[in-house]
Design an enzyme around this catalytic site. Structure first.
Site, mmCIF file in Angstrom:
data_model
loop_
_atom_site.group_PDB
_atom_site.id
_atom_site.type_symbol
_atom_site.label_atom_id
_atom_site.label_comp_id
_atom_site.label_asym_id
_atom_site.label_seq_id
_atom_site.Cartn_x
_atom_site.Cartn_y
_atom_site.Cartn_z
ATOM 1 N N CYS A 115 -5.876 1.615 -2.913
ATOM 2 C CA CYS A 115 -5.848 2.359 -4.174
ATOM 3 C C CYS A 115 -4.816 1.743 -5.132
ATOM 4 C CB CYS A 115 -5.579 3.835 -3.870
ATOM 5 S SG CYS A 115 -6.014 4.983 -5.187
ATOM 6 N N SER A 116 -3.984 2.576 -5.753
ATOM 7 C CA SER A 116 -3.043 2.075 -6.763
ATOM 8 C C SER A 116 -1.895 1.295 -6.165
ATOM 9 C CB SER A 116 -2.500 3.236 -7.600
ATOM 10 O OG SER A 116 -1.826 4.186 -6.793
#
Length: 330
Positions: A115-116
């Protein structure tokens, strides 16, 4: 007997819990599958924090830290994963952490993000020159790093063969894509049968390939505000084997063909024919990945009619034949 591979996951305040526990459960389940066959564990798992204090996730759950990353020699690790978080800007600005990640890049066999977490790797500079992806909502932030080749349509960029991705530095998209990434790592380490056994153990519908889009066309169009087309867009996927010509769709929508075409272009950025082709292609991909139908049946069920029509569409959009696609992903 080879010692277990050391798999470590970095954690920090407001980390997304599933970014951590999802991938690590895949490795833990791989150990369990091996135990069932009388084999020793392949992985040893640990959580690395700035210190030994418990870390609160974005869901207010607390994770126990096994080791403090400032005291860990990255050379001891086989694979290091960097998850995402709600307060991603804080670790992105932590100079000591970024320096440690740069050291880790040169010493671990595999360094990846979920993800981030890609933004942390990008801030450390280790994604420069690499293809990378992240959660769809963070793609613009990732594009702020000019050295990164952002590929927003992928689930992950891991490829141990270094042909369609990277076996050393890699990233994955939003949250559950981290599970797909971990399954790909297990497959590279322990083989496809064991990775599929883990997927079954976790009751996963499908082990998705890394180059699959984050959104299917079906889901992408559901996120649009298209009140004039809403009923038609819901109807099309359930009738792919029927006549979906412009005239048939216009009759279904109670519009003139030219009006329907204008509405499609204005609301969806493409004409009805192209939209139907995308939905049929997505359905065909899903059927081929599920390995439950022959290519002829897939062509018939998805409205392509003849396998040659299916082949031309696959070559046009994916640069691969349906047969090769099925052999690779089924």
């Amino acid at each position: 007997m080879n010692p277990p591979r050391q798999i470590a996951c970095l954690i920090f305040p407001q980390v997304v819990g599933l970014d951590v526990t999802g991938p690590l459960q895949v490795f833990a389940s791989a150990n369990e599958e091996r135990r069932r066959h009388g084999l020793p564990p392949a992985y040893a798992l640990s959580l690395l924090g700035a210190d030994l204090q418990p870390v609160a996730t974005s869901a207010s759950l607390r994770l126990c830290v096994d080791r403090a990353w400032p005291e860990v020699d990255p050379g001891e690790l086989d694979t290091l994963l960097v998850p995402g978080g709600m307060d991603i800007h804080t670790p992105c600005a932590e100079a000591a952490l970024l320096a440690w990640l740069r050291l880790a890049e040169s010493r671990v066999r595999r360094l990846g993000s979920v993800c981030s977490g890609a933004l942390i790797l990008a801030a450390a500079g280790v994604l420069d020159g690499h293809a990378a992806t992240t959660h769809w909502d963070d793609l613009d932030a990732l594009r702020q790093y000019p050295g990164v080749r952002v590929q927003g349509e992928r689930l992950h960029t891991y490829d141990p063969r270094n042909r369609d991705g990277d076996g050393h530095i890699f990233t994955s998209a939003g949250i559950t894509a981290g599970i797909d990434l971990a399954l790909a790592l297990v497959e590279a380490d322990l083989g496809r049968p064991l990775a599929l056994a883990v997927a079954r153990r976790l009751v996963m519908f499908l082990r998705r390939p890394g180059d699959q889009a984050q959104f299917s066309p079906l889901l992408a169009e559901q996120n649009r505000t298209v009140p004039r087309l809403a009923a038609l867009l819901e109807w099309i996927p359930a009738h792919l084997g029927e006549d979906l010509s412009l005239e048939a769709l216009a009759d279904r929508a109670s519009m003139a063909p030219r009006t329907l075409s204008r509405v499609f272009v204005r609301e969806l950025g493409m004409g009805p024919g192209r939209y139907v082709e995308k939905i049929r292609l997505e359905a065909a991909r899903a059927l081929l990945q599920d390995a439950s139908c022959s290519i002829g049946s897939v062509a018939r069920l998805t409205g392509f009619g003849h396998p040659e029509n299916l082949r031309r569409t696959f070559q046009k959009h994916l640069s691969v034949s349906p047969q090769a696609y099925a052999e690779r992903f089924a």
